[in-house]
Design an enzyme around this catalytic site. Structure first.
Site, short mmCIF file in Angstrom:
data_model
loop_
_atom_site.label_atom_id
_atom_site.label_comp_id
_atom_site.label_asym_id
_atom_site.label_seq_id
_atom_site.Cartn_x
_atom_site.Cartn_y
_atom_site.Cartn_z
N GLU A 86 -37.02 -29.23 15.50
CA GLU A 86 -35.78 -28.81 14.86
C GLU A 86 -35.68 -29.63 13.59
OE1 GLU A 86 -30.98 -28.81 14.91
OE2 GLU A 86 -32.23 -30.53 15.34
N ASP A 116 -34.93 -32.80 18.62
CA ASP A 116 -33.69 -32.70 17.86
C ASP A 116 -33.81 -33.47 16.54
OD1 ASP A 116 -30.82 -31.93 17.80
OD2 ASP A 116 -30.51 -34.11 17.83
#
Length: 543
Positions: free
Chosen positions: A268, A201
């Site tokens: 990401e 993330d």
């Protein structure tokens, strides 16, 4: 060829996928029971968004324990059963790693608050700073949160802590050795429980520029400038990710999971400059990085072609595939974003025809639109932090419709008003059950596309050839015997203009959208067509 180079991965938001116990919230047992659906779709892997203990200030991305399972989603035994079921079905399992921040309920942050101002072991794990101005009344710098407002919150003892997202998500200090070693422990923990990889993330945000200089005006307004921000895309990220790659490659093999050398790290990274994004997927770093430029591109032939060309050119020198993304739990669903279901179906055929890997998001294969959530049911922190102007991302996170004619559509046995997010009342025809035996459904389109894609694998680079002029209102390209044409213009496109010959095999045209084109026919606006160019024939494409 390594499995991840051309894999199709299916993203699951577990709270909205399937509820096994009737409490209105999806869970790990519900996901395990529905895995055959994902397998039949044709996916190679499933990516599970956070299922860890969390106060849910940001949809589970505010984590209080990175090696636990949220009680309302199940137990660690449930997770082990899920990975076992996935591997039995031939599906790899990717889980979220959220290293930029913790929850403010994490024991570390509670200890930091209790430690008081000044240097301490507890506060060194986070980014506490003294304020500016007389008495430290102003934030330490001008950094803004991605969710709106200042990226700093003051605690009662006068110091400020950094949070690039919600105040309930304090950022960790990645120059602290204990933080780095604890996340190595987290990686090893989930590898031992059979995961095949990690989606990292906000992988571009862990390190902040030394000295924390002001970022200036316009923050978070133009994604193309993200790599210029002092809190994004710092050089120190890359040695960290090389060390993680080594860890994954060397950690002992786990029965049922992929071999160590086939484990995957997925960035990401909201870096939109293609050459800088490619640095995350150099041969000794991560294997995949989401291509958000494709997701953000408008419905315009030149814009889409530019993204494709730039992305392939940037990844070619590092030998990595492009990882295409059309939707996610953070994005407006394609059927709404593009303005029609037909465009969303056509965009899917473009993405799935391109060389490289692709990620799907649950419900994309059903053609779900963005749902409108009543004001009093919105959970996304973007809603309050924007002064109730930005409704946030909840509309893409509504529980899936599986069956039946009214909410909760087989998602749960709970009353419709008791599901964790409400479902629209007009999704009867969009349920998986309603589309199951309909050859013209979006579900059938996705299943057919994934099956055909697997029959025509393509190397990551060197195989794509354009058959459309750079300024044409359509795209036509070919790779390894598979061609894709999509008409983004306002008039019907004679397929002869493309110079492509072959057997039409699949079209995005809706069942009531007129005749399916033959190889010498015309393609209606907003419609896509696949052809096998190494096969001749006048047969018509399936929907």
């Amino acid at each position: 060829m390594s499995w991840w180079r051309d894999a199709v991965c299916y993203e699951v938001y577990p709270r909205s996928f399937a509820d096994s116990n009737g409490d209105g919230t999806g869970d790990l047992k519900g996901l395990a029971r529905r895995l055959p659906y994902v397998q039949r779709l044709g996916a190679d892997a499933v990516w599970i968004t956070p299922f860890y203990p969390s106060p849910l200030a940001d949809g589970g991305y505010d984590i209080a324990d990175h090696t636990g399972v949220a009680a309302d989603l199940g137990t660690l035994d449930d997770f082990d059963a899920l990975t076992g079921q996935a591997h039995t079905l031939g599906l790899k399992v990717i889980v979220d790693l959220v290293p930029n921040h913790t929850s403010d309920a994490h024991p570390w942050f509670r200890a930091a608050l209790a430690a008081g101002p000044g240097a301490s072991r507890a506060r060194d794990r986070y980014l506490f700073r003294a304020g500016r101005g007389e008495g430290g009344e102003q934030p330490p710098n001008d950094w803004q949160s991605a969710f709106g407002g200042p990226a700093w919150t003051r605690v009662p003892d006068g110091e400020w802590y950094l949070h690039l997202h919600a105040p309930e998500q304090p950022d960790l200090n990645w120059r602290d050795a204990e933080v780095r070693s604890d996340f190595e422990r987290t990686l090893r923990f989930w590898l031992d429980h059979g995961v095949d990889g990690f989606r990292v993330d906000v992988a571009h945000a862990l390190y902040k520029a030394k000295g924390m200089p002001d970022a200036g005006p316009g923050q978070h307004r133009d994604p193309a400038r993200n790599h210029l921000m002092p809190y994004y895309d710092q050089e120190e990220l890359h040695p960290l990710y090389r060390s993680w790659r080594t860890l994954l490659d060397q950690h002992p093999a786990v029965p049922g999971a992929v071999a160590p050398e086939d484990r995957v790290l997925v960035a990401e990274s909201a870096v939109f400059e293609p050459a800088r994004l490619a640095r995350y997927i150099r041969p000794d770093e991560m294997q995949q990085a989401f291509n958000f430029a494709f997701l953000e591109a408008p419905w315009d032939a030149r814009a889409l072609r530019r993204v494709v060309d730039d992305s392939l050119a940037a990844t070619r020198p590092v030998g990595a595939p492009v990882t295409w993304v059309l939707s996610s739990h953070d994005a407006v669903r394609p059927a709404t974003r593009y303005g029609s279901l037909l465009r969303a179906r056509s965009a899917a055929l473009v993405m799935l025809a391109l060389p490289g890997a692709a990620y799907l998001y649950q419900g994309e294969e059903l053609g779900l639109p963005q749902a409108r959530i009543p004001d009093d049911r919105i959970r996304d922190p973007l809603w309050p932090r924007s002064g109730h102007r930005d409704r946030g991302r909840d509309g893409a996170r509504v529980p899936l419709p599986w069956s039946g004619s009214r909410p909760p559509y087989g998602f749960s046995t709970a009353a419709p008003e008791d599901t964790w997010l409400p479902q629209p009342g007009d999704w009867t025809g969009l349920s998986a059950e309603a589309q199951e035996d309909d050859p013209g459904s979006t579900l059938a389109l996705y299943r057919a596309a994934l099956q055909l894609r697997r029959a025509r694998p393509a190397p990551a680079h060197g195989s794509l050839r354009w058959h459309s002029p750079a300024d044409a209102p359509y795209l036509a390209f070919e790779r390894d015997g598979l061609a894709c044409v999509v008409n983004l213009g306002a008039r019907a496109l004679p397929l002869a203009e493309t110079g492509l010959r072959g057997r039409p095999i699949l079209t995005s045209a809706l069942a009531d959208g007129g005749p399916v084109p033959s190889a010498d026919g015309v393609l209606a606006p907003d419609t896509a067509l696949w052809l096998f160019t190494d096969e001749e024939g006048d047969g018509r494409a399936q929907r």
